[in-house]
Design a protein around this motif. Structure first.
Motif, PDB file in Angstrom:
ATOM      1  N   MET A 106       0.832  -1.075   0.003  1.00 22.71           N
ATOM      2  CA  MET A 106       0.051  -0.156   0.021  1.00 22.71           C
ATOM      3  C   MET A 106       0.833   1.183   0.103  1.00 22.71           C
ATOM      4  N   LEU A 107       2.023   1.319   0.665  1.00 21.25           N
ATOM      5  CA  LEU A 107       2.889   2.365   0.919  1.00 21.25           C
ATOM      6  C   LEU A 107       3.768   2.346  -0.463  1.00 21.25           C
ATOM      7  N   ALA A 108       3.925   1.517  -1.235  1.00 19.05           N
ATOM      8  CA  ALA A 108       4.551   1.613  -2.674  1.00 19.05           C
ATOM      9  C   ALA A 108       3.492   2.190  -3.593  1.00 19.05           C
ATOM     10  N   GLN A 109       2.471   1.687  -3.494  1.00 17.63           N
ATOM     11  CA  GLN A 109       1.138   2.331  -4.467  1.00 17.63           C
ATOM     12  C   GLN A 109       1.074   3.929  -4.259  1.00 17.63           C
ATOM     13  N   SER A 110       1.248   4.033  -2.815  1.00 17.05           N
ATOM     14  CA  SER A 110       1.051   5.555  -2.388  1.00 17.05           C
ATOM     15  C   SER A 110       2.215   6.345  -3.012  1.00 17.05           C
ATOM     16  N   LYS A 111       3.459   5.945  -3.041  1.00 19.35           N
ATOM     17  CA  LYS A 111       4.481   6.659  -3.571  1.00 19.35           C
ATOM     18  C   LYS A 111       4.466   6.855  -5.013  1.00 19.35           C
ATOM     19  N   ALA A 112       4.029   5.455  -5.578  1.00 23.68           N
ATOM     20  CA  ALA A 112       3.922   5.826  -7.348  1.00 23.68           C
ATOM     21  C   ALA A 112       2.855   6.736  -7.514  1.00 23.68           C
ATOM     22  N   TYR A 113       1.640   6.889  -6.972  1.00 22.01           N
ATOM     23  CA  TYR A 113       0.535   7.952  -7.151  1.00 22.01           C
ATOM     24  C   TYR A 113       1.277   9.215  -6.993  1.00 22.01           C
ATOM     25  N   LEU A 114       1.924   9.568  -5.874  1.00 18.43           N
ATOM     26  CA  LEU A 114       2.543  10.596  -5.573  1.00 18.43           C
ATOM     27  C   LEU A 114       3.619  11.172  -6.624  1.00 18.43           C
ATOM     28  N   LEU A 115       4.338  10.100  -7.246  1.00 18.60           N
ATOM     29  CA  LEU A 115       5.342  10.802  -8.051  1.00 18.60           C
ATOM     30  C   LEU A 115       4.755  10.852  -9.392  1.00 18.60           C
ATOM     31  N   GLU A 116       3.318  10.464  -9.669  1.00 19.43           N
ATOM     32  CA  GLU A 116       2.679  10.761 -10.898  1.00 19.43           C
ATOM     33  C   GLU A 116       2.060  12.432 -10.916  1.00 19.43           C
ATOM     34  N   LEU A 117       2.014  12.857  -9.677  1.00 20.96           N
ATOM     35  CA  LEU A 117       1.274  13.852  -9.325  1.00 20.96           C
ATOM     36  C   LEU A 117       1.880  15.106 -10.256  1.00 20.96           C
ATOM     37  N   PRO A 118       3.287  15.363 -10.151  1.00 23.18           N
ATOM     38  CA  PRO A 118       3.932  16.459 -10.940  1.00 23.18           C
ATOM     39  C   PRO A 118       3.546  16.524 -12.246  1.00 23.18           C
ATOM     40  N   ALA A 119       3.604  15.310 -12.809  1.00 24.22           N
ATOM     41  CA  ALA A 119       3.343  15.439 -14.299  1.00 24.22           C
ATOM     42  C   ALA A 119       1.731  15.557 -14.614  1.00 24.22           C
ATOM     43  N   SER A 126       5.285  20.133  -7.438  1.00 27.17           N
ATOM     44  CA  SER A 126       6.621  20.020  -8.004  1.00 27.17           C
ATOM     45  C   SER A 126       7.164  18.617  -7.437  1.00 27.17           C
ATOM     46  N   THR A 127       8.217  18.128  -8.277  1.00 23.87           N
ATOM     47  CA  THR A 127       8.753  16.861  -7.707  1.00 23.87           C
ATOM     48  C   THR A 127       9.422  17.148  -6.401  1.00 23.87           C
ATOM     49  N   GLU A 128      10.248  18.320  -6.179  1.00 21.78           N
ATOM     50  CA  GLU A 128      10.882  18.578  -5.042  1.00 21.78           C
ATOM     51  C   GLU A 128       9.848  18.269  -3.588  1.00 21.78           C
ATOM     52  N   GLN A 129       8.745  18.845  -4.021  1.00 20.06           N
ATOM     53  CA  GLN A 129       7.826  18.937  -2.753  1.00 20.06           C
ATOM     54  C   GLN A 129       7.247  17.198  -2.570  1.00 20.06           C
ATOM     55  N   ILE A 130       6.956  16.519  -3.648  1.00 29.37           N
ATOM     56  CA  ILE A 130       6.828  15.182  -3.344  1.00 29.37           C
ATOM     57  C   ILE A 130       7.949  14.459  -2.602  1.00 29.37           C
ATOM     58  N   ASN A 131       9.474  14.582  -3.073  1.00 28.57           N
ATOM     59  CA  ASN A 131      10.390  14.206  -2.252  1.00 28.57           C
ATOM     60  C   ASN A 131      10.477  14.563  -0.935  1.00 28.57           C
ATOM     61  N   VAL A 132      10.282  15.916  -0.460  1.00 28.08           N
ATOM     62  CA  VAL A 132      10.192  16.230   0.731  1.00 28.08           C
ATOM     63  C   VAL A 132       9.064  15.411   1.496  1.00 28.08           C
ATOM     64  N   LEU A 133       7.935  15.220   1.042  1.00 26.80           N
ATOM     65  CA  LEU A 133       6.761  14.642   1.578  1.00 26.80           C
ATOM     66  C   LEU A 133       6.922  13.108   1.949  1.00 26.80           C
ATOM     67  N   MET A 134       7.889  12.544   1.023  1.00 30.44           N
ATOM     68  CA  MET A 134       8.104  11.075   1.076  1.00 30.44           C
ATOM     69  C   MET A 134       9.219  10.872   2.088  1.00 30.44           C
ATOM     70  N   HIS A 135      10.029  11.815   1.997  1.00 27.46           N
ATOM     71  CA  HIS A 135      11.088  11.648   3.075  1.00 27.46           C
ATOM     72  C   HIS A 135      10.561  11.724   4.510  1.00 27.46           C
ATOM     73  N   SER A 136       9.670  12.973   4.786  1.00 21.71           N
ATOM     74  CA  SER A 136       8.843  13.078   5.977  1.00 21.71           C
ATOM     75  C   SER A 136       8.178  11.750   6.500  1.00 21.71           C
ATOM     76  N   VAL A 137       7.504  11.145   5.465  1.00 19.96           N
ATOM     77  CA  VAL A 137       6.597   9.857   5.612  1.00 19.96           C
ATOM     78  C   VAL A 137       7.696   8.836   6.067  1.00 19.96           C
ATOM     79  N   ASP A 138       8.675   8.881   5.503  1.00 20.59           N
ATOM     80  CA  ASP A 138       9.664   7.484   5.913  1.00 20.59           C
ATOM     81  C   ASP A 138      10.198   7.875   7.226  1.00 20.59           C
TER      82      ASP A 138
END
Length: 359
Positions: A106-119, A126-138
Motif C-alpha cells: 500500500m505504501l509503494a502504491q501511494s509513492k507511485a501515485y504521488l510521483l505521478e502528481l507533478p506530471a 513539484s517533484t521537490e515537494q513530493i520528495n520532501v513529503l515522502m522523506h517526511s513519511v519515511d
C-alpha cells in the motif's frame, strides 16, 4: 476592581455548602489527576458497576436477593464477555497481521501515485515537494517502528498488569454491586451532615452517568456490528478490524467518527481505487454514521446529554488532556457535572440572597 472581587466572593461563597461542594470536587479531580495510574482498575470497576446496576435491580424486583442478583449478573457478563473476546480477538489479530503484511504494498502504491502528481498537475505540485513529503513519511514510519519495538519490549510488564486487572476488576465490580448500600453509607459518613447541595448534584449525575455508560456500550455494539455487516457485504478487506475500530470510535464524541473514517477510506481506496464500489461503500458507511448521529444517539442519550456540541468537543479536549482515555470517555458526564454544579450553585446562591434580603 479588588472591592468588586471581594464582594463577588462574599456573595458566591458565603454558603458553607457551596464551599464543601467545591472542595469535594477539587479533591476528587486532583486525586484522579495525580493517581490515575493507580486508580485505573478502580475506575474500570466503577464503569462496569454502573453498567451492571440496571440488570441487578431488575432481578431484585423479581424477588431475588441483592447477593444472588449480583452473582447471576456478574457471572453472566463475564461469561459472555469471555466468549465474545475469544471469538473476536483471534480474528482481529489475524486481520491486523494481514494489514501489516499488505502495508508495504500500500505504501509503494501511494509513492507511485504521488510521483505521478507533478506530471499531472505541474502548476500545483513539484517533484521537490513530493520528495520532501515522502522523506517526511519515511521518517515518521521509522519513528513509529521504533516506538512499536519499545512497546513490545515492555509488553511482558503490561501483560502481567493486564492479568492482575482481569482478576481484580471483576472482584471489585462484584463487591461494589453486592455491598452498594454499605459502601455508600461509609462514604456519606465522610461528608458533613449539611449536604443538601451535594445530594442535589449527586442524584442528578448518578442517573446521567448510569444512562450514559449503558448507552455508550449499546451504541458501541450496534454501530460496530452494523459497520462490520456493511464492510462484509461489500467485500472490504479487514472488515472485522475496521468494524471494531468504528465501534470503539463512538467512545470519543464527534472526533472519533471523523478520525476512523480515514482508515476506512484508505483501505477501500487501495482495494478498489476511485470506482463505483468505493463510492457505494463510503455512501453506505455514511448512512451508518448518519443513523447513529441522528437516530441512535438521541434515542439512547435523551436523558444523559443536554449539551451543545461545541461544549462537548471542548470537554473532550479539556478532560482528555487532563485524564487521558478516561477523560475522553467521561467527557460528556464531566461536562454535565460542571453544568449541574453551576446550576445548583446559582440556585443556592439566589436562595441565600433572597433570604438575606427578607431578613
Amino acid at each position: 476592581m479588588l472591592d468588586w472581587l471581594k464582594k463577588w466572593y462574599a456573595n458566591k461563597f458565603s454558603d458553607p455548602q457551596v464551599v464543601t461542594l467545591f472542595l469535594l470536587l477539587l479533591i476528587v479531580f486532583l486525586s484522579i489527576y495525580w493517581l490515575s495510574g493507580i486508580l485505573a482498575p478502580v475506575l474500570v470497576a466503577i464503569a462496569f458497576a454502573y453498567l451492571l446496576e440496571w440488570p441487578v435491580v431488575k432481578l431484585q424486583r423479581l424477588g431475588l436477593s441483592r447477593a444472588i442478583s449480583t452473582i447471576s449478573v456478574v457471572a453472566t457478563f463475564v461469561g459472555v464477555a469471555c466468549l465474545i473476546l475469544m471469538w473476536i480477538i483471534p480474528l482481529v489479530w489475524y486481520q491486523g497481521r494481514n494489514l501489516l503484511r499488505d502495508f508495504p504494498q500500500m505504501l509503494a502504491q501511494s509513492k507511485a501515485y504521488l510521483l505521478e502528481l507533478p506530471a499531472s498537475f505541474p502548476d500545483m505540485v513539484s517533484t521537490e515537494q513530493i520528495n520532501v513529503l515522502m522523506h517526511s513519511v519515511d521518517e515518521h514510519l521509522m519513528a513509529f517502528g521504533q516506538n512499536m519495538l519499545s512497546l513490545s519490549l515492555a509488553s511482558i510488564v503490561d501483560l502481567v498488569a493486564l492479568l492482575i486487572y482481569l482478576v481484580l476488576v471483576p472482584l471489585m465490580v462484584f463487591f461494589m454491586l453486592k455491598d452498594k448500600a454499605t459502601l455508600t453509607a461509609s462514604f456519606l459518613q465522610l461528608l458533613p451532615s449539611e449536604r443538601k447541595l451535594i445530594s442535589q448534584v449527586w442524584h442528578e449525575m448518578n442517573l446521567q452517568i448510569m444512562n450514559y455508560i449503558r448507552g455508550k456500550m449499546l451504541e458501541l455494539l450496534i454501530v460496530g456490528a452494523a459497520s462490520y455487516a456493511v464492510f462484509a457485504f461489500f467485500g472490504l478487506n479487514y472488515p472485522l478490524l475496521l468494524g471494531v475500530l468504528v465501534g470503539v470510535s463512538v467512545l470519543i464524541p464527534y472526533v472519533g467518527a471523523a478520525v476512523v473514517t480515514l482508515p476506512v477510506a484508505i483501505v477501500a481506496l487501495f482495494q478498489w481505487g476511485l470506482t463505483p464500489e468505493f463510492g457505494y461503500l463510503m455512501l453506505a458507511y455514511g448512512i451508518v454514521q448518519a443513523l447513529d448521529g441522528n437516530i441512535l444517539v438521541p434515542l439512547l442519550f435523551s436523558e444523559a446529554v443536554d449539551l451543545n456540541p461545541v461544549f462537548i468537543i471542548i470537554a473532550v479536549l479539556f478532560f482528555g488532556g487532563l485524564f487521558g482515555f478516561w477523560g475522553i470517555f467521561f467527557a460528556i458526564p464531566l461536562a454535565s457535572l460542571v453544568k449541574a454544579t453551576i446550576k445548583a450553585w446559582s440556585t443556592r446562591v439566589h436562595i441565600v440572597e433572597d433570604m438575606s434580603s427578607i431578613k
